[in-house]
Design an enzyme around this catalytic site. Structure first.
Site, PDB file in Angstrom:
ATOM      1  N   GLY A 126       0.835  -1.200   0.000  1.00 29.31           N
ATOM      2  CA  GLY A 126       0.000   0.000   0.000  1.00 29.31           C
ATOM      3  C   GLY A 126       0.863   1.240   0.000  1.00 29.31           C
ATOM      4  CB  ALA A 127       1.930   3.448  -2.391  1.00 29.53           C
ATOM      5  N   GLY A 128      -0.545   4.527   0.150  1.00 27.38           N
ATOM      6  CA  GLY A 128      -1.268   5.712   0.616  1.00 27.38           C
ATOM      7  C   GLY A 128      -0.399   6.389   1.664  1.00 27.38           C
TER       8      GLY A 128
ATOM      9  CB  ALA B  56      -0.748   4.225   6.427  1.00 29.79           C
ATOM     10  N   GLY B  57       1.322   3.842   4.155  1.00 28.28           N
ATOM     11  CA  GLY B  57       2.393   3.038   3.548  1.00 28.28           C
ATOM     12  C   GLY B  57       3.618   3.887   3.244  1.00 28.28           C
TER      13      GLY B  57
ATOM     14  CG  PHE C 295     -12.873  19.076  10.629  1.00 24.03           C
ATOM     15  CD1 PHE C 295     -12.364  19.962   9.697  1.00 24.03           C
ATOM     16  CD2 PHE C 295     -13.326  17.835  10.186  1.00 24.03           C
ATOM     17  CE1 PHE C 295     -12.298  19.620   8.362  1.00 24.03           C
ATOM     18  CE2 PHE C 295     -13.264  17.487   8.844  1.00 24.03           C
ATOM     19  CZ  PHE C 295     -12.754  18.375   7.927  1.00 24.03           C
TER      20      PHE C 295
ATOM     21  CG  ASP D  52      -7.639  -5.829  -2.064  1.00 24.65           C
ATOM     22  OD1 ASP D  52      -8.886  -5.737  -2.018  1.00 24.65           O
ATOM     23  OD2 ASP D  52      -6.963  -5.510  -3.058  1.00 24.65           O
TER      24      ASP D  52
ATOM     25  CD  GLN E 109     -16.842   8.698  10.425  1.00 22.90           C
ATOM     26  OE1 GLN E 109     -15.920   9.045   9.691  1.00 22.90           O
ATOM     27  NE2 GLN E 109     -16.896   9.039  11.693  1.00 22.90           N
TER      28      GLN E 109
ATOM     29  CG  HIS F 221     -18.669  12.327   5.755  1.00 21.72           C
ATOM     30  ND1 HIS F 221     -19.453  13.416   5.468  1.00 21.72           N
ATOM     31  CD2 HIS F 221     -17.470  12.816   6.128  1.00 21.72           C
ATOM     32  CE1 HIS F 221     -18.744  14.519   5.652  1.00 21.72           C
ATOM     33  NE2 HIS F 221     -17.543  14.182   6.063  1.00 21.72           N
TER      34      HIS F 221
ATOM     35  CG  LEU G  86     -16.553  13.439   1.900  1.00 21.61           C
ATOM     36  CD1 LEU G  86     -17.445  12.500   2.690  1.00 21.61           C
ATOM     37  CD2 LEU G  86     -15.166  13.466   2.489  1.00 21.61           C
TER      38      LEU G  86
ATOM     39  CD  GLU H 105     -16.850  16.746  10.265  1.00 23.33           C
ATOM     40  OE1 GLU H 105     -16.979  15.562   9.913  1.00 23.33           O
ATOM     41  OE2 GLU H 105     -16.359  17.085  11.336  1.00 23.33           O
TER      42      GLU H 105
ATOM     43  NE  ARG I  28     -16.590  13.124   9.589  1.00 24.18           N
ATOM     44  CZ  ARG I  28     -15.437  12.957   8.975  1.00 24.18           C
ATOM     45  NH1 ARG I  28     -14.982  11.747   8.760  1.00 24.18           N
ATOM     46  NH2 ARG I  28     -14.742  13.989   8.586  1.00 24.18           N
TER      47      ARG I  28
ATOM     48  CG  HIS J 261     -16.132   8.890   5.079  1.00 28.42           C
ATOM     49  ND1 HIS J 261     -15.610   9.284   3.871  1.00 28.42           N
ATOM     50  CD2 HIS J 261     -15.445   9.577   6.027  1.00 28.42           C
ATOM     51  CE1 HIS J 261     -14.643  10.180   4.087  1.00 28.42           C
ATOM     52  NE2 HIS J 261     -14.518  10.355   5.388  1.00 28.42           N
TER      53      HIS J 261
ATOM     54  NE  ARG K 149     -11.731   8.670  10.073  1.00 27.67           N
ATOM     55  CZ  ARG K 149     -11.746   9.778   9.316  1.00 27.67           C
ATOM     56  NH1 ARG K 149     -11.192  10.902   9.729  1.00 27.67           N
ATOM     57  NH2 ARG K 149     -12.324   9.765   8.122  1.00 27.67           N
TER      58      ARG K 149
ATOM     59  CG  LEU L 299      -5.866  13.128   6.217  1.00 27.24           C
ATOM     60  CD1 LEU L 299      -5.989  14.535   5.627  1.00 27.24           C
ATOM     61  CD2 LEU L 299      -5.283  12.187   5.160  1.00 27.24           C
TER      62      LEU L 299
HETATM   63  C1  LIG Z   1     -13.195  11.348  -0.054  1.00 28.79           C
HETATM   64  C2  LIG Z   1     -12.465  11.193   1.253  1.00 28.79           C
HETATM   65  C3  LIG Z   1     -12.118  12.311   1.992  1.00 28.79           C
HETATM   66  C4  LIG Z   1     -11.438  12.169   3.209  1.00 28.79           C
HETATM   67  N1  LIG Z   1     -11.101  13.298   3.923  1.00 28.79           N
HETATM   68  C5  LIG Z   1     -10.388  13.165   5.083  1.00 28.79           C
HETATM   69  C6  LIG Z   1      -9.942  14.304   5.800  1.00 28.79           C
HETATM   70  O1  LIG Z   1     -10.145  15.443   5.410  1.00 28.79           O
HETATM   71  N2  LIG Z   1      -9.253  14.118   6.945  1.00 28.79           N
HETATM   72  C7  LIG Z   1      -8.989  12.875   7.430  1.00 28.79           C
HETATM   73  O2  LIG Z   1      -8.348  12.763   8.469  1.00 28.79           O
HETATM   74  N3  LIG Z   1      -9.385  11.765   6.744  1.00 28.79           N
HETATM   75  C8  LIG Z   1     -10.065  11.887   5.584  1.00 28.79           C
HETATM   76  N4  LIG Z   1     -10.461  10.766   4.902  1.00 28.79           N
HETATM   77  C9  LIG Z   1     -10.010   9.452   5.367  1.00 28.79           C
HETATM   78  C10 LIG Z   1      -8.553   9.259   4.992  1.00 28.79           C
HETATM   79  O3  LIG Z   1      -8.257   9.948   3.806  1.00 28.79           O
HETATM   80  C11 LIG Z   1      -8.210   7.795   4.790  1.00 28.79           C
HETATM   81  O4  LIG Z   1      -8.680   7.049   5.874  1.00 28.79           O
HETATM   82  C12 LIG Z   1      -6.711   7.609   4.686  1.00 28.79           C
HETATM   83  O5  LIG Z   1      -6.169   8.481   3.717  1.00 28.79           O
HETATM   84  C13 LIG Z   1      -6.339   6.178   4.376  1.00 28.79           C
HETATM   85  O6  LIG Z   1      -4.962   6.109   4.106  1.00 28.79           O
HETATM   86  P1  LIG Z   1      -4.221   4.734   3.976  1.00 28.79           P
HETATM   87  O7  LIG Z   1      -2.791   5.047   3.753  1.00 28.79           O
HETATM   88  O8  LIG Z   1      -4.583   3.886   5.133  1.00 28.79           O
HETATM   89  O9  LIG Z   1      -4.862   4.036   2.682  1.00 28.79           O
HETATM   90  P2  LIG Z   1      -5.105   4.553   1.180  1.00 28.79           P
HETATM   91  O10 LIG Z   1      -4.679   5.940   0.965  1.00 28.79           O
HETATM   92  O11 LIG Z   1      -6.504   4.182   0.854  1.00 28.79           O
HETATM   93  O12 LIG Z   1      -4.104   3.653   0.348  1.00 28.79           O
HETATM   94  C14 LIG Z   1      -4.294   2.269   0.195  1.00 28.79           C
HETATM   95  C15 LIG Z   1      -3.132   1.727  -0.604  1.00 28.79           C
HETATM   96  O13 LIG Z   1      -3.191   0.310  -0.580  1.00 28.79           O
HETATM   97  C16 LIG Z   1      -2.928  -0.197  -1.861  1.00 28.79           C
HETATM   98  N5  LIG Z   1      -3.562  -1.527  -1.948  1.00 28.79           N
HETATM   99  C17 LIG Z   1      -4.804  -1.888  -1.541  1.00 28.79           C
HETATM  100  N6  LIG Z   1      -5.000  -3.209  -1.782  1.00 28.79           N
HETATM  101  C18 LIG Z   1      -3.862  -3.670  -2.328  1.00 28.79           C
HETATM  102  C19 LIG Z   1      -3.442  -4.937  -2.803  1.00 28.79           C
HETATM  103  N7  LIG Z   1      -4.248  -6.001  -2.776  1.00 28.79           N
HETATM  104  N8  LIG Z   1      -2.197  -5.054  -3.320  1.00 28.79           N
HETATM  105  C20 LIG Z   1      -1.362  -3.969  -3.382  1.00 28.79           C
HETATM  106  N9  LIG Z   1      -1.714  -2.748  -2.957  1.00 28.79           N
HETATM  107  C21 LIG Z   1      -2.937  -2.609  -2.437  1.00 28.79           C
HETATM  108  C22 LIG Z   1      -3.474   0.834  -2.815  1.00 28.79           C
HETATM  109  O14 LIG Z   1      -2.814   0.743  -4.055  1.00 28.79           O
HETATM  110  C23 LIG Z   1      -3.120   2.130  -2.068  1.00 28.79           C
HETATM  111  O15 LIG Z   1      -1.823   2.531  -2.408  1.00 28.79           O
HETATM  112  C24 LIG Z   1     -11.130  10.886   3.683  1.00 28.79           C
HETATM  113  C25 LIG Z   1     -11.471   9.766   2.931  1.00 28.79           C
HETATM  114  C26 LIG Z   1     -12.155   9.919   1.746  1.00 28.79           C
HETATM  115  C27 LIG Z   1     -12.562   8.671   1.000  1.00 28.79           C
END
Ligand SMILES: Cc1cc2nc3c(=O)[nH]c(=O)nc-3n(C[C@H](O)[C@H](O)[C@H](O)COP(=O)(O)OP(=O)(O)OC[C@H]3O[C@@H](n4cnc5c(N)ncnc54)[C@H](O)[C@@H]3O)c2cc1C
Length: 596
Positions: free
Chosen positions: A11-13, A15-16, A115, A216, A235, A237, A247, A250, A281, A368, A410, A416
């Site tokens: 995962g490259a969000g 957290a990753g 918020f 996954d 949750q 929203h 979305l 908020e 929420r 959400h 939450r 974030l």
């Molecule tokens: C529209 C929206 C607005 C939001 N606004 C806010 C906000 O303002 N403030 C706040 O605090 N939170 C907000 N949130 C929540 C927050 O953004 C997310 O909870 C958070 O960014 C999740 O980050 P993450 O790194 O856990 O996962 P993600 O950013 O979802 O990344 C998941 C990663 O996992 C990888 N992955 C998944 N499955 C596999 C697999 N099988 N094999 C390989 N790679 C895989 C994907 O490629 C991706 O890189 C929002 C969420 C949404 C949907």
């Protein structure tokens, strides 16, 4: 193909990437992502990241801690919440120093906005705690972290879809992934693996989540004997664009926007008299449903209006005596909306043809955020049971993990924060683990289970069922019976339906049987993960005979601390979901009733 690394991050969000930055400083690290990294869902986060910087008015990490615990309906583990809220301040500055372009105050400090649920604990008034970069905060976090990773030569395997976790004798040995471009299976042999795969909003039909948020990581974990925690808490929203679920942050209400029913009434006045539209929420989502049920949905339909027109907002600022810090009456102008909420204005104009400067926006609650997930301790280590026994080498961070800092609900801006704080902690601890432990051998044919799964999907020669139908029926039944309001009969109906869908899933027909870019087979695989998430959610929701945070049972409408002040755990055993529980860590704050 075979690869060897100390640490593998799935995962490259946010957290990753944060974990990768820290892990790669100490050990050989690879990041695998099914998406190109900057397409991760973190990039869509709009409103902000919570930290008690106190740049506008007095604030403190302790108030942030209490708000988070209260918002969680006392289900969050208080030691973990405290770590998150106290480390928040430094991590915001760390991101700033990496180059994240936060909005600024006139004095040049990081700007903050109010918020939901974030308050001054003395006056109970909203406090400005969310650090933001317009309404693109997540986008900026993701871009900043990705640039840092590139700068520090982190190795990426983009568009590698992970299918399985390799475990032998209870110890993590790596993962198996399919390279989407070729269909080839790759084995990543590693000492430590981190799941940072994000949420699973696609279980429901109306959701703010991206197409790829299919659970996954937790599905793989469940299949490998790892439990999932607090899965009944998902949750909704309150403000998704009507029918589409997209979305509306908020932050709109943070800037003064209000929710209005068909009678033109600001209904949150009666549901949360003190904090009104900025209540948690879960509270606001239920209020919208109740307004709709009482026949006060706009045009008799199942939506209400979010009104951010300057004349409406300024009217309520005056009515409620809301002032700027210097004592002058607070005001919002059309220019403020364009400057602070540009993407939102763009979304509503594009998708609805509604200009928020001059028209109210139709909204309804949208699925959400996953409060539950893979259980971890405060260093991201996955824990396997009621006694928090760690599984050697396995980590989880971000939305997929349940630390638990969000408990039953939450607060906005805390995700974030969570992804950065616990991403960083996981990265640090992975280095320690990799330095202290040897690489253990792989089992024979480590990719066998992953191959079997793909071949089973490709090879269903006589299948007739369409993945799209199964997905839609799952989403509808979850929306109707395991959504904002729940009760026994409905949840049971949902569980029966899910069993039927799982059975039909074995008889699917796929059009594309090829190997290259076979998104047909991967989406079918993701549907399998979604069905797992749906089932665990429904089973856990049926068992919890109380209402708390995001889990509201119409047949048990009160919170029941005597029986239910505990986390749920769910295992897959012999095809069924088996439930257990573990205590909530309470340090400073005894559970109280939430009052708004
Ligand atoms: C529209 C929206 C607005 C939001 N606004 C806010 C906000 O303002 N403030 C706040 O605090 N939170 C907000 N949130 C929540 C927050 O953004 C997310 O909870 C958070 O960014 C999740 O980050 P993450 O790194 O856990 O996962 P993600 O950013 O979802 O990344 C998941 C990663 O996992 C990888 N992955 C998944 N499955 C596999 C697999 N099988 N094999 C390989 N790679 C895989 C994907 O490629 C991706 O890189 C929002 C969420 C949404 C949907």
């Amino acid at each position: 193909m075979y690869h060897k690394y100390d640490a593998v991050i799935v995962g490259a969000g946010g957290a990753g990437l944060m974990a990768a930055l820290y892990a790669s400083r100490g050990v050989n690290t690879a990041v695998l992502s099914k998406l190109y990294p900057t397409r991760s869902h973190t990039g869509t986060a709009q409103g902000g990241m919570g930290a008690a910087l106190g740049n506008h008015e007095e604030d403190s990490p302790e108030w942030h801690t209490f708000d988070t615990i209260k918002g969680s309906d006392y289900l969050a583990d208080q030691d973990a919440v405290k770590i998150m809220c106290y480390e928040a301040v430094d991590i915001v500055y760390e991101l700033e120093h990496m180059g994240l372009p936060f909005n600024r105050t006139e004095e040049g400090r990081i700007a903050q906005r109010p918020f939901g649920g974030h308050t001054n604990n003395v006056t109970n008034q909203p406090v400005r705690r969310a650090c933001y970069a317009a309404d693109r905060t997540g986008h900026m976090i993701l871009q900043t972290l990705y640039q840092q990773c590139i700068k520090h030569n982190v190795t990426f395997f983009d568009e590698f879809h992970v299918l399985d976790l390799i475990v032998e004798d209870g110890v993590t040995r790596g993962v198996v992934a399919v390279e989407i471009a070729t269909g080839e299976l790759h084995v990543f042999h590693a000492k430590a693996v981190l799941f940072a795969t994000g949420g699973w909003g696609k279980v429901w039909s109306v959701t703010s989540n991206a197409h790829t948020l299919t659970g996954d990581g937790p599905a793989i974990a469940l299949r490998r004997g790892i439990p999932l925690e607090d899965m009944e808490f998902f949750q909704f929203h309150p403000t998704g664009i009507y029918k589409m679920g997209i979305l509306i942050t908020e932050g709109v209400r943070g800037e003064g926007g209000v929710l209005i029913n068909s009678g033109g009434e600001r209904f949150m006045d009666s549901y949360a008299p003190t904090i009104k539209d900025l209540a948690s929420r879960d509270v606001v989502s239920r209020a919208i449903y109740l307004e709709v049920r009482a026949g006060r949905g706009v045009d008799g339909k199942d939506y209400v209006h979010l009104d951010v027109r300057p004349e409406t907002v300024n009217h309520y600022f005056d009515r409620d005596g809301i002032k700027n810090p210097d004592g002058t009456p607070r005001r919002i102008t059309a220019e403020d909306i364009e400057a602070k909420l540009p993407d939102i204005a763009d979304f509503t104009r594009t998708y609805l043809g509604v200009d928020p400067v001059s028209q109210p926006v139709p909204v309804q609650p949208t699925a959400h955020y996953a409060m539950g997930g893979i259980p971890t301790d405060v260093w991201g280590r996955v824990v396997m049971d009621e006694k928090n026994t760690a599984m050697p080498g396995l980590y989880a961070a971000g939305e997929v993990a349940c630390v638990s800092v969000h408990g039953a609900n939450r607060l906005g801006t805390n995700s974030l924060l969570d992804i950065n704080v616990f991403g960083k902690r996981s990265g640090i601890d992975m280095v320690r683990f990799c330095q202290e432990n040897d690489l253990l051998p792989l089992p024979k044919e480590p990719e066998a289970f992953a191959r079997e799964q793909l071949e089973a999907l490709r090879g269903q020669q006589n299948g007739r069922e369409r993945a799209a139908d199964i997905r839609r029926e799952m989403q509808d039944v979850m929306m109707d019976y395991v959504g904002v309001f729940r009760e026994e009969e409905g949840i049971k109906q949902a569980i029966d339906k899910l069993k039927e869908l799982q059975e039909r899933y074995q008889r699917m027909a796929l059009d594309d049987k090829g190997r290259r870019f076979n998104t047909d087979v991967l989406e079918a695989w993701e549907l399998g993960a979604l069905l797992e998430m749906a089932e665990v959610t429904a089973v856990a929701a049926l068992a919890r005979t109380e209402s708390r945070g995001g889990h509201y049972r119409e047949d048990y409408s009160k919170r029941d601390d005597e029986n239910w002040l505990r986390h749920s755990l769910a295992w897959r055993k012999d095809g069924n979901i088996e439930l257990g529980c573990k205590p909530v860590t309470i340090t400073d704050y005894e559970p109280k009733e939430r009052v708004y």
